[in-house]
Write a protein that holds these residues in place. Sequence first.
Motif: not given
Length: 421
Positions: A254, A275, A279, A282-283, A287, A348, A350
């Motif tokens: 991460r 974010s 993500y 849904e980020g 977080t 990843s 992402s």
Amino acid sequence: MPDRPPDRPVVPRPHACRDPRPAAHGPVDPPEAAAGAADGAAPRAVICDSWRRSRAAGGDVEIPAAPLVFDADARAAHPLDRHLERVLRRWSCVGAPVTDPDTGHVLDCIDLSATVDALHPAAVGLVAAAARLAESRLELRMQARDELLRERYLRHLRGLGGGAAALVTGTGRVLAADPEGWRGLRVPAPRDGAHLTLPDGRLAVAETLGEVFLLRAAEPGRREDGRPLLTLSLLGADPPHALLDGAALPLTLRHAEILALLALHPRGLSADQLSAQLYGDEGNPGTIRAEIHRLRDRLGELLPAKPYRLECELDADFLTVRRLLADGGADELTQAARLYQGELLPRSESPELRAERDELAVRLRSQLLDRGGPDALWEYAQTSAGQDDLEILQRLVAILPPGEPRRAAAQSRAHRVLSEE
């Protein structure tokens, strides 16, 4: 049947060697019989040694052809496949090796062969001059590449703030060093994380910078201008690898993703932007803030907020490959293929990094197939992404000359890939 003509006496022929006596007797006998030659002159020691090696390999004066030492597959992959085809008993050869100025290994041999009466004494000097000319061209190319590497990576050495250290090539040649007198010396070929001995006897740790390695014996220090240097090695790396001013910086996946995204956006990103890129829809920005807080424990002031950005010098392998592909030169393409050790952060998920990963892989592969030379294609074929790439292997087979060892290897690998489909 007509009568067989009487045997003709052997007539000595001119010879290019300084001592022509071994050639003046025509076809010769093994060493143990040479002492009984008509003029009582024994052959030179090098000739006797050659005979003994031939006898040990199964050779004999009565056989009509060379004994089988390599089978067909082994011969096809041998760099001297063509100096193995037949016995040339009345021929003489002069040759000179061509040495790689980078590794010191023999790359090839320039050979001039003819019958003993046709080989001029000046052939020895001619062949030697041709070999030295080839080596000079290779050395000029190596020096030009060395200058590019020094220009690109010297700041890593200067950023250590003192202490014995060196920048070396993958073959162990010292490109730059502190102290300066080490430049041009050679150490064992480095591997990332391996311990090597510096020229002064001290133990050093090898750390990859992509195209070169950094060897350091002392604790790293801050750059003179106060700006630290962050090095990211994220191509094919699992786990990802980073250095901060030459010191290893452990990263979670991460945190490596966050650093890669900030490297792609040097002006910075907000928590919402990070974010979304990390993500997707849904980020959660909360977080991201928690992850940034953990990462800031290691980077401190180098990771300010509003927006989040990197306040340091940055050297990322995937950005270097991108720049090399944009430059468009043949040497740059070879360097990009050498540096590309695999996909960008292959684990990843992402969305932003997956798009960057796919674009980089497609750009490199398409340029290699369109205009890649043998060296660039071969470098890519050694990576995890290219080792089973059938189009790359077939392209190598098409452009490499018969008898070239890399061609045989690429052909064998292509056959294996086809058989597994």
